[in-house]
Design an enzyme around this catalytic site. Structure first.
Site, PDB file in Angstrom:
ATOM      1  N   ASP A 109       0.863  -1.192   0.000  1.00 53.68           N
ATOM      2  CA  ASP A 109       0.000   0.000   0.000  1.00 53.68           C
ATOM      3  C   ASP A 109       0.897   1.238   0.000  1.00 53.68           C
ATOM      4  O   ASP A 109       0.981   1.964   0.988  1.00 53.68           O
ATOM      5  CB  ASP A 109      -0.897  -0.031   1.249  1.00 53.68           C
ATOM      6  CG  ASP A 109      -1.866   1.145   1.308  1.00 53.68           C
ATOM      7  OD1 ASP A 109      -2.002   1.869   0.308  1.00 53.68           O
ATOM      8  OD2 ASP A 109      -2.482   1.347   2.368  1.00 53.68           O
ATOM      9  N   CYS A 141      -3.264   4.339  -4.199  1.00 53.41           N
ATOM     10  CA  CYS A 141      -4.035   5.593  -4.182  1.00 53.41           C
ATOM     11  C   CYS A 141      -3.751   6.400  -5.447  1.00 53.41           C
ATOM     12  O   CYS A 141      -4.176   7.536  -5.572  1.00 53.41           O
ATOM     13  CB  CYS A 141      -3.709   6.406  -2.939  1.00 53.41           C
ATOM     14  SG  CYS A 141      -1.969   6.736  -2.741  1.00 53.41           S
TER      15      CYS A 141
END
Ligand code: SAH
Length: 474
Positions: free
Chosen positions: A398, A425
């Site tokens: 992540d 993201c």
């Protein structure tokens, strides 16, 4: 052919990745701020290049069927939410398309393949406002010299007073008011970044959505806070606050928080939970800002990890260990790595709080930590923890917006887990990294976009990859 400040009319036929409207006039493309796909607008030309230019909406002549009234009166000037005037359903479609287009353009994947692997975007269900559990408001003066709290307008450093930001919690408004009242009555100055003078720089507010607990932290350009008692009284008169603190930041910098903080009232931390896990949150810890959507994102990551109870799992870029602990409930052992040492202290603390002792956390750059461990454990015997650690069943990553370091990706390939779960993201860097992983022997099996930041152009994505020979032997 066109000139700056000229008024023109155009039909908006597309949206850019940054949320601007796209309109074409005789083959010349304009990118127009605040124009929505389907609008017919009159706009002012703001900048011209050879084959394209920029503009700003003057009047919407015929509104798009996707146009809604922004809830924030200052939505356009603020710029924090780039697409608040687009209906939520259309926002989700825009985000899904952005992910797919980046995967095609920058990852070299086929549209047909992506459409077979995609799961529906996870959008917000009920109210898609007031979702943020954290806000940082700069404090300063307006042009008339009045004390103001707000946001930086657009890409400037002018503070625009904000009465009530609709993506933040209701309590923000009264808390800011109480801070400003205290500053006025105690003669405390706001920070001026040009001459590097004055005291209060920012007010940070966090709320645990599950617990209801509130935290306020003042960032100050002074070695200590004066009139503490008055501040506490002023804040407690407007809300039930669990923690009040300040953080000293004397640097000339855009970084908001100082390195440490001092609690002046209540506890050092507030608590929040995601699913059945509890987390302690300090003014300095990174914690996902939309807890409702975070839970969906983590549950999808857990589903993609496909754990049965014995697996060895790595969580790279683990922050305060939120995903690691989610995984640890279903895994044999979880290793986490993160560059910020305070976050790793929080992760260890959170593991204890949730009694998940099948976890170990490392401080350092993900790429360096796993590479060194692989080197160190390379001659380990198969039935040892050392061996299992560098031959995990699943790796979850992540990373921040810039994506994974290439050494990190190559080491992951060497570690050769059965599955990789990539939480991203930024779909542009995701596309680049997926190409490397797929060329290195992995197949993208499914992916799901997730809307963590309604009304902005950002979108998260979770991807499940599995090792090719693994897939063939199934
Ligand atoms: N998974 C966590 C945090 C994700 S944000 C969560 O869901 O809360 C990305 C994290 O990567 C940040 O905490 C950042 O500090 C960390 N980071 C950035 N560069 C890194 C690197 N090279 N190695 C390890 N961690 C890094």
């Amino acid at each position: 052919m066109y000139v700056k400040n000229q008024l023109l009319e155009v039909e908006i036929t597309d949206i850019t990745n940054d949320g601007e409207g796209v309109g074409k006039l005789d083959g010349y493309t304009f990118f127009i701020k605040d124009a929505l796909i389907g609008d017919h607008v009159q706009f002012i030309v703001t900048k011209l290049k050879k084959t394209y230019g920029y503009g700003k909406v003057k009047t919407v002549i015929t509104p798009s069927k996707y146009r809604v009234k922004a809830k924030c009166p200052d939505a356009r000037r603020c710029g924090g939410c780039q697409i608040q005037e687009l209906s939520y359903e259309r926002q989700l479609e825009f985000k899904r398309d952005k992910v797919i287009n980046n995967l095609i353009r920058l990852g070299g994947f086929e549209r047909e393949f992506l459409e077979s692997a995609e799961e529906p975007i996870m959008g917000m269900k009920d109210d898609c406002f007031r979702y943020r559990n954290k806000a940082q408001f700069p404090i300063g003066y307006d042009r008339q010299g009045n004390l103001v709290a707000g946001f930086y307008a657009g890409r400037t450093h002018d503070i625009m007073p904000i009465d009530d930001c609709m993506i933040g919690v209701k309590e923000n408004k009264d808390i800011l008011q109480a801070v400003l009242e205290w500053m006025k009555s105690c003669g405390i100055s706001a920070y001026d970044e040009v001459c590097h003078k004055g005291t209060v720089r920012h007010v940070l507010i966090k709320k645990g959505f599950a617990s209801g607990e509130l935290m306020v932290c003042l960032v100050i350009n002074a070695d200590r806070l004066i009139k503490e008692k008055e501040l506490i009284d002023s804040l407690l008169s407007v809300a039930d606050i669990k923690s009040i603190s300040y953080s000293v930041n004397r640097e000339k910098t855009n970084v908001i928080m100082g390195d440490s903080y001092k609690t002046i009232y209540g506890s050092d931390t507030i608590t929040d939970s995601i699913g059945n896990l509890k987390f302690k949150i300090s003014p300095l810890s990174f914690y996902q800002v939309n807890p409702v959507q975070t839970r969906k994102l983590y549950e999808k990551a857990l589903e993609y990890a496909d754990l049965t109870g014995n697996e060895t799992v790595w969580d790279l870029y683990c922050g305060i260990g939120t995903i690691s602990l989610f995984l640890a409930q279903k895994a044999g052992h979880v290793y986490g790595v993160e560059i910020v040492s305070q976050a790793i202290e929080d992760a260890r603390e959170n593991a204890k709080l949730n009694k998940l002792d099948n976890t170990d956390f490392f401080v350092g750059k993900a790429e360096e930590v796993i590479d060194k461990l692989c080197e160190k454990n390379k001659d380990s015997r198969e039935d040892t923890d050392e061996y299992r650690m560098t031959h995990p069943d699943v790796i979850v990553v992540d990373p921040p917006r810039k994506g994974c370091d290439e050494l990190c990706l190559n080491t992951m390939l060497k570690m050769s887990p059965d599955r990789i779960v990539y939480v991203s993201c930024d779909s542009a860097t995701l596309a680049r990294d997926l190409r490397i992983l797929c060329d290195g022997g992995y197949v993208m099996q499914s992916f799901a976009p997730c809307d963590m930041f309604a009304h902005t152009v950002h979108c998260e994505t979770v991807v499940r990859l599995s090792r090719k020979n693994n897939e063939q032997s199934e």
